[in-house]
Write a protein that holds these residues in place. Structure first.
Motif, mmCIF file in Angstrom:
data_model
loop_
_atom_site.group_PDB
_atom_site.id
_atom_site.type_symbol
_atom_site.label_atom_id
_atom_site.label_comp_id
_atom_site.label_asym_id
_atom_site.label_seq_id
_atom_site.Cartn_x
_atom_site.Cartn_y
_atom_site.Cartn_z
ATOM 1 N N PRO A 33 0.840 -1.284 0.043
ATOM 2 C CA PRO A 33 -0.015 0.108 0.042
ATOM 3 C C PRO A 33 0.858 1.026 0.082
ATOM 4 C CG PRO A 33 -0.736 -1.440 1.735
ATOM 5 C CD PRO A 33 0.508 -2.046 1.144
ATOM 6 N N SER A 34 0.376 2.367 -0.707
ATOM 7 C CA SER A 34 1.273 3.531 -0.814
ATOM 8 C C SER A 34 1.272 4.285 0.641
ATOM 9 C CB SER A 34 0.437 4.339 -1.991
ATOM 10 O OG SER A 34 1.154 5.826 -1.728
ATOM 11 N N PRO A 35 2.488 4.591 0.766
ATOM 12 C CA PRO A 35 2.510 5.363 2.031
ATOM 13 C C PRO A 35 1.978 6.699 2.111
ATOM 14 C CG PRO A 35 4.748 5.480 0.704
ATOM 15 C CD PRO A 35 3.685 4.661 0.193
ATOM 16 N N CYS A 36 1.402 7.259 0.890
ATOM 17 C CA CYS A 36 0.711 8.430 0.853
ATOM 18 C C CYS A 36 -0.658 8.410 1.057
ATOM 19 C CB CYS A 36 1.168 8.991 -0.701
ATOM 20 S SG CYS A 36 3.023 9.298 -1.018
ATOM 21 N N GLU A 37 -1.140 9.080 1.670
ATOM 22 C CA GLU A 37 -2.676 8.928 2.054
ATOM 23 C C GLU A 37 -3.573 9.871 1.034
ATOM 24 O OE1 GLU A 37 -3.400 9.985 6.302
ATOM 25 O OE2 GLU A 37 -1.609 9.056 6.888
ATOM 26 N N HIS A 38 -4.766 9.626 1.068
ATOM 27 C CA HIS A 38 -5.680 10.532 0.228
ATOM 28 C C HIS A 38 -5.265 10.352 -1.206
ATOM 29 C CE1 HIS A 38 -5.913 12.147 4.238
ATOM 30 N NE2 HIS A 38 -7.348 11.779 4.241
ATOM 31 N N HIS A 39 -4.775 9.395 -1.517
ATOM 32 C CA HIS A 39 -4.502 9.228 -2.965
ATOM 33 C C HIS A 39 -3.368 10.163 -3.607
ATOM 34 C CE1 HIS A 39 -8.105 6.821 -3.496
ATOM 35 N NE2 HIS A 39 -8.822 7.805 -3.157
ATOM 36 N N GLY A 40 -2.340 10.431 -2.801
ATOM 37 C CA GLY A 40 -1.376 11.229 -2.959
ATOM 38 C C GLY A 40 -0.408 10.558 -4.024
ATOM 39 N N GLN A 41 0.501 10.739 -4.696
ATOM 40 C CA GLN A 41 1.226 9.969 -5.486
ATOM 41 C C GLN A 41 2.811 9.755 -4.951
ATOM 42 O OE1 GLN A 41 2.381 12.093 -9.454
ATOM 43 N NE2 GLN A 41 3.545 10.148 -10.056
ATOM 44 N N CYS A 42 2.999 8.702 -4.764
ATOM 45 C CA CYS A 42 4.431 8.205 -4.049
ATOM 46 C C CYS A 42 5.576 8.111 -5.371
ATOM 47 C CB CYS A 42 4.338 6.942 -3.527
ATOM 48 S SG CYS A 42 5.724 6.339 -2.765
ATOM 49 N N VAL A 43 6.796 9.016 -4.835
ATOM 50 C CA VAL A 43 7.666 9.220 -6.023
ATOM 51 C C VAL A 43 8.849 8.606 -4.940
ATOM 52 C CG1 VAL A 43 8.926 10.856 -7.222
ATOM 53 C CG2 VAL A 43 6.668 11.162 -6.889
ATOM 54 N N ASN A 44 9.595 7.581 -5.855
ATOM 55 C CA ASN A 44 10.489 7.212 -5.068
ATOM 56 C C ASN A 44 12.004 8.014 -5.168
ATOM 57 O OD1 ASN A 44 12.505 4.865 -3.854
ATOM 58 N ND2 ASN A 44 13.331 4.648 -5.801
ATOM 59 N N THR A 45 12.409 8.361 -4.304
ATOM 60 C CA THR A 45 14.032 8.969 -4.219
ATOM 61 C C THR A 45 15.094 8.222 -3.780
ATOM 62 O OG1 THR A 45 13.687 9.911 -1.885
ATOM 63 C CG2 THR A 45 12.662 11.165 -4.040
ATOM 64 N N MET A 46 16.189 8.660 -3.782
ATOM 65 C CA MET A 46 17.423 7.592 -3.458
ATOM 66 C C MET A 46 17.383 7.628 -1.661
ATOM 67 S SD MET A 46 19.751 5.688 -4.317
ATOM 68 C CE MET A 46 20.610 5.997 -5.693
ATOM 69 N N GLY A 47 17.124 6.265 -1.358
ATOM 70 C CA GLY A 47 16.947 6.330 0.088
ATOM 71 C C GLY A 47 15.792 6.713 0.747
ATOM 72 N N SER A 48 14.769 6.859 0.115
ATOM 73 C CA SER A 48 13.702 7.444 0.484
ATOM 74 C C SER A 48 12.606 7.492 -0.475
ATOM 75 C CB SER A 48 13.797 8.776 1.156
ATOM 76 O OG SER A 48 12.785 9.321 2.132
ATOM 77 N N PHE A 49 11.611 8.327 -0.227
ATOM 78 C CA PHE A 49 10.525 8.567 -1.039
ATOM 79 C C PHE A 49 9.930 10.141 -0.403
ATOM 80 C CE2 PHE A 49 8.330 6.997 2.585
ATOM 81 C CZ PHE A 49 7.292 7.688 2.797
ATOM 82 N N LEU A 50 9.001 10.582 -1.726
ATOM 83 C CA LEU A 50 8.243 11.791 -1.367
ATOM 84 C C LEU A 50 6.874 11.467 -1.754
ATOM 85 C CD1 LEU A 50 8.052 13.766 -3.973
ATOM 86 C CD2 LEU A 50 10.031 14.043 -3.690
ATOM 87 N N CYS A 51 5.945 12.399 -1.187
ATOM 88 C CA CYS A 51 4.364 11.860 -1.760
ATOM 89 C C CYS A 51 3.879 13.559 -2.344
ATOM 90 C CB CYS A 51 3.451 12.016 -0.647
ATOM 91 S SG CYS A 51 3.735 10.367 0.274
ATOM 92 N N ARG A 52 3.325 13.322 -3.823
ATOM 93 C CA ARG A 52 2.975 14.367 -4.417
ATOM 94 C C ARG A 52 1.563 14.438 -3.808
ATOM 95 N NH1 ARG A 52 5.900 13.640 -9.846
ATOM 96 N NH2 ARG A 52 8.046 14.582 -9.018
ATOM 97 N N CYS A 53 1.279 15.341 -3.044
ATOM 98 C CA CYS A 53 -0.261 15.459 -2.421
ATOM 99 C C CYS A 53 -1.339 16.106 -3.479
ATOM 100 C CB CYS A 53 -0.444 16.403 -1.457
ATOM 101 S SG CYS A 53 0.685 15.746 -0.019
ATOM 102 N N PRO A 54 -2.431 15.542 -3.421
ATOM 103 C CA PRO A 54 -3.765 16.133 -4.120
ATOM 104 C C PRO A 54 -4.057 17.503 -3.413
ATOM 105 C CG PRO A 54 -4.510 14.319 -2.641
ATOM 106 C CD PRO A 54 -3.091 14.331 -2.672
ATOM 107 N N LEU A 55 -4.964 18.376 -4.465
ATOM 108 C CA LEU A 55 -5.401 19.583 -4.015
ATOM 109 C C LEU A 55 -6.036 19.249 -2.610
ATOM 110 C CD1 LEU A 55 -5.629 22.485 -4.734
ATOM 111 C CD2 LEU A 55 -7.768 21.842 -5.762
#
Length: 112
Positions: A33-55
């Motif tokens: 399951p995505s670590p991003c809540e509310h249908h945020g887009q998970c983006v893998n980064t080196m050693g981690s990740f970030l979430c692009r959040c919906p409006l």
């Protein structure tokens, strides 16, 4: 630390890395399951990740509902109603909404 049988090094990887020498990036976005809540887009980064959040959402995992009323956008005594990604102004009796400006997806309203 070394393996007592082979004499080779045993690495204990930092979070976000895997492999015998901890040199391979772990894709946290593909683990289940995505670590991003509310249908945020998970983006893998080196050693981690970030979430692009919906409006309307913010936070490391898109876990926080943004308060669009925080800046007090409603004028002339109107009450601000925080909605997802927007707000609405509730005018006092005898006044009506009149849209005066649009900034991205947020309307600024004036009660006249």
């Amino acid at each position: 630390m070394t393996n007592p049988f082979s004499g080779k090094a045993i690495c204990h990887c930092l979070p976000g890395y895997i492999g015998p020498t901890c040199s391979k990036d772990l894709d946290e976005c593909s683990l289940g399951p995505s670590p991003c809540e509310h249908h945020g887009q998970c983006v893998n980064t080196m050693g981690s990740f970030l979430c692009r959040c919906p409006l309307g959402y913010t936070g490391t995992h898109c876990e926080t509902d943004q308060n669009e009323c925080h800046s007090n956008p409603c004028l002339n005594g109107a009450s601000c109603l925080d909605m997802l990604g927007r707000f609405e102004c509730e005018c006092t009796p005898g006044r009506r909404n009149s849209q005066i400006a649009v900034h991205s997806t947020v309307n600024t309203e004036l009660c006249v």
